[in-house]
Design a protein around this motif. Structure first.
Motif, PDB file in Angstrom:
ATOM      1  N   MET A 328       0.841  -1.195   0.000  1.00  0.00           N
ATOM      2  CA  MET A 328       0.000   0.000   0.000  1.00  0.00           C
ATOM      3  C   MET A 328       0.879   1.250   0.000  1.00  0.00           C
ATOM      4  O   MET A 328       0.613   2.217  -0.707  1.00  0.00           O
ATOM      5  CB  MET A 328      -0.893   0.017   1.227  1.00  0.00           C
ATOM      6  N   TYR A 329       1.903   1.169   0.794  1.00  0.00           N
ATOM      7  CA  TYR A 329       2.812   2.309   0.869  1.00  0.00           C
ATOM      8  C   TYR A 329       3.420   2.603  -0.503  1.00  0.00           C
ATOM      9  O   TYR A 329       3.533   3.745  -0.930  1.00  0.00           O
ATOM     10  CB  TYR A 329       3.913   2.011   1.880  1.00  0.00           C
ATOM     11  N   ILE A 375       3.950   6.785  10.504  1.00  0.00           N
ATOM     12  CA  ILE A 375       3.336   5.699  11.284  1.00  0.00           C
ATOM     13  C   ILE A 375       4.011   4.358  10.959  1.00  0.00           C
ATOM     14  O   ILE A 375       4.380   3.602  11.851  1.00  0.00           O
ATOM     15  CB  ILE A 375       1.819   5.608  11.002  1.00  0.00           C
ATOM     16  N   MET A 376       4.192   4.121   9.665  1.00  0.00           N
ATOM     17  CA  MET A 376       4.764   2.825   9.277  1.00  0.00           C
ATOM     18  C   MET A 376       6.198   2.669   9.750  1.00  0.00           C
ATOM     19  O   MET A 376       6.659   1.549   9.981  1.00  0.00           O
ATOM     20  CB  MET A 376       4.680   2.655   7.769  1.00  0.00           C
ATOM     21  N   SER A 378       7.195   3.307  12.517  1.00  0.00           N
ATOM     22  CA  SER A 378       7.170   2.819  13.900  1.00  0.00           C
ATOM     23  C   SER A 378       6.652   1.397  14.006  1.00  0.00           C
ATOM     24  O   SER A 378       6.441   0.882  15.099  1.00  0.00           O
ATOM     25  CB  SER A 378       6.309   3.751  14.761  1.00  0.00           C
ATOM     26  N   MET A 379       6.394   0.789  12.855  1.00  0.00           N
ATOM     27  CA  MET A 379       5.922  -0.592  12.887  1.00  0.00           C
ATOM     28  C   MET A 379       7.099  -1.547  12.748  1.00  0.00           C
ATOM     29  O   MET A 379       8.122  -1.192  12.181  1.00  0.00           O
ATOM     30  CB  MET A 379       4.946  -0.849  11.734  1.00  0.00           C
ATOM     31  N   THR A 380       6.910  -2.752  13.252  1.00  0.00           N
ATOM     32  CA  THR A 380       7.950  -3.753  13.065  1.00  0.00           C
ATOM     33  C   THR A 380       7.781  -4.347  11.670  1.00  0.00           C
ATOM     34  O   THR A 380       6.736  -4.196  11.027  1.00  0.00           O
ATOM     35  CB  THR A 380       7.816  -4.898  14.087  1.00  0.00           C
ATOM     36  N   TYR A 381       8.807  -5.034  11.252  1.00  0.00           N
ATOM     37  CA  TYR A 381       8.771  -5.662   9.941  1.00  0.00           C
ATOM     38  C   TYR A 381       7.606  -6.655   9.878  1.00  0.00           C
ATOM     39  O   TYR A 381       6.872  -6.721   8.898  1.00  0.00           O
ATOM     40  CB  TYR A 381      10.106  -6.383   9.711  1.00  0.00           C
ATOM     41  N   GLU A 382       7.456  -7.353  10.979  1.00  0.00           N
ATOM     42  CA  GLU A 382       6.390  -8.353  11.052  1.00  0.00           C
ATOM     43  C   GLU A 382       5.011  -7.702  10.879  1.00  0.00           C
ATOM     44  O   GLU A 382       4.128  -8.226  10.202  1.00  0.00           O
ATOM     45  CB  GLU A 382       6.484  -9.059  12.409  1.00  0.00           C
ATOM     46  N   SER A 402       5.289   7.013  16.924  1.00  0.00           N
ATOM     47  CA  SER A 402       5.283   7.898  15.760  1.00  0.00           C
ATOM     48  C   SER A 402       4.776   9.293  16.106  1.00  0.00           C
ATOM     49  O   SER A 402       4.753  10.188  15.265  1.00  0.00           O
ATOM     50  CB  SER A 402       4.397   7.294  14.663  1.00  0.00           C
ATOM     51  N   GLY A 403       4.362   9.467  17.351  1.00  0.00           N
ATOM     52  CA  GLY A 403       3.869  10.777  17.754  1.00  0.00           C
ATOM     53  C   GLY A 403       2.494  11.082  17.160  1.00  0.00           C
ATOM     54  O   GLY A 403       2.102  12.232  17.044  1.00  0.00           O
TER      55      GLY A 403
END
Ligand code: GDP
Ligand code: MG
Length: 448
Positions: A328-329, A375-376, A378-382, A402-403
């Motif tokens: 999506m990104y 936002i992404m 701050s996400m883990t790879y998983e 991500s604040g």
């Protein structure tokens, strides 16, 4: 633009690198051959061209890319660095009160360049006066006077005076209040004894801060020996290479002068008063290679990496129903490219499936993209690969990291679900698959 054909061949070499699936010995050899050919075509000295291509080859085979960089990026960087190296160091132009004396043979562009320099310094807010010390050409006085009027700067000269030293002496009182004084001097057909004498004597009277040798780029490699001869005879502080707009031999002139150790200070790129550029090798080469700076190049590299094969893979993956946040990104990144949205909206079927209210405008898309990126990050790879596991405390963690607000994270996830189900509904639709592939290919290539 200057050195068009060199730029073109170098750019196509870079594209070859960026489109390759991997950097191996064969590719390196191929690229080095291309590079050599391009340099020779631009009149760069054979020995120099061999030297630089050997250096590129050696570095490419031995060096490891820095962490986080691909070998492809690194090979591009090596080529860029080695070409910059043969153009020598940048000489900074100080914006201060100064006296500049221009010397050179007949017809090289001294008088024109004097006016261009006047314009250059005037634009930087300094007052400028041109002084006509060319007493050999009958028309020289009028030529410079007219140019001074055109630039709107000061002018000093004595019509019909045959003694250049006298003009220089008498100019002193007149020019003293100007910030920058530029002295146009006589040329000869070659560097003769009496020209050397005249320049030396003028130098004693004027006491210039800079003596710039003006050389015509169409001389090609011959510019090198000429710069050296002038330097040995009268001592120059820099070289201005003119008429780079009109010759394929510019690479020869630039590199040959650089070899002598005399810095190229300015380049003339046209007949107009504005056609003068401060010569800064890294920026010059960056532009020649078609990038604003190296940073931009690396970004372009990443764009081109998404080649035909990858477009196909992306399309397959999207339509197979395996659709995650990274996909999506990527789609959003494509859409955020300026001007692309209109083109895509009109032709990309899956976007037209969105309700009217959700068909976004470019700015909104860019904003959304920036937010989603944060936002992404701050996400883990998983989590990126399996967005379905993002629930409860994970949402809070991602929001904190991500604040953003938890509601922002939820919004992103909702958007993702919507796109995923849309993709699913397209699954197995062969016609759609073909169209999507074509689209992805089309706008990725178009973006280069
Ligand atoms: P000088 O004898 O050294 O004073 O040379 P001039 O300044 O009179 O220039 C000789 C010719 O070269 C003129 O026709 C200029 O218009 C032309 N010229 C000078 N610089 C450039 C340049 O950067 N590009 C092009 N195309 N022509 C130039
Ligand atoms: Mg002249």
């Amino acid at each position: 633009m200057v050195l068009d054909s060199l730029g073109e061949s170098l750019r196509s070499t870079l594209k070859k690198i960026l489109r390759s699936t991997r950097v191996d010995k064969e590719l390196i050899k191929d690229v080095v051959r291309d590079l050599q050919r391009a340099l020779l075509k631009a009149d760069v000295n054979v020995r120099l061209a061999l030297e630089i291509s050997k250096k590129v080859e050696k570095r490419a085979l031995e060096e490891k890319p820095p962490p986080g960089k691909s070998m492809r990026d690194h090979l591009v960087r090596i080529i860029y660095e080695e070409i910059v190296r043969i153009l020598g160091e940048e000489k900074k132009i100080e914006l201060k009160r100064q006296k500049i004396m221009l010397v050179g043979l007949y017809g090289q562009g001294k008088t024109t360049t004097a006016a261009k320099l006047a314009k250059f310094f005037q634009r930087k807010g300094l007052s400028v006066c041109l002084v006509a010390c060319d007493v050999h050409r009958p028309a020289a006085y009028h030529q410079l006077k007219q140019l001074a009027e055109k630039v709107g700067c000061g002018f000093f000269g004595i019509e019909n005076e045959k003694d250049a030293l006298k003009i220089a002496r008498e100019s002193e009182k007149y020019v003293k209040d100007y910030d920058v004084k530029i002295y146009d001097t006589s040329g000869r057909h070659s560097l003769e004894e009496d020209l050397i004498e005249e320049i030396k004597n003028l130098k004693k009277i004027i006491k210039p801060d800079e003596i710039y040798l003006v050389i015509d780029a169409t001389m090609g490699q011959q510019a090198g020996p000429q710069a050296k001869a002038f330097h040995d005879a009268v001592g120059i502080t820099g070289v201005i290479i003119t008429k780079l707009d009109g010759t394929a031999k510019g690479g020869g002139a630039l590199s040959a002068v650089a070899v002598t150790g005399a810095p190229v200070v300015f380049i003339g790129v046209g007949e107009h008063i504005e056609d003068l550029e401060h010569f800064d090798p890294p920026r010059f080469i960056a532009r020649l290679l078609g990038m604003g700076d190296l940073q931009t190049l690396m970004e372009v590299a990443r764009e081109i990496e998404m080649d035909e094969k990858r477009a196909e893979e992306t399309a397959e993956r999207l339509l197979s129903g395996k659709f995650n946040l990274k996909d999506m990104y990527e789609i959003y990144a494509e859409l955020a490219k300026p001007g692309f949205l209109k083109k895509i909206l009109s032709s990309l079927p899956f976007l037209n499936l969105l309700p009217q209210a959700q068909q976004p405008d470019e700015e909104e898309f860019a904003r959304k993209l920036r937010k989603y990126r944060v936002i992404m990050d701050s996400m883990t790879y998983e989590e990126l690969e399996n967005p379905d596991i993002i629930k409860g405390s994970r949402i809070d963690r991602i929001a904190r990291g991500s604040g953003m607000r938890p509601s922002d994270v939820r919004e992103l996830l909702k958007e993702y679900s919507r796109m995923k189900s849309m993709m699913k509904s397209l699954k197995g639709n062969r016609r759609m698959m073909r169209m999507l592939k074509k689209q992805l290919r089309g706008f990725e290539m178009g973006g280069v």
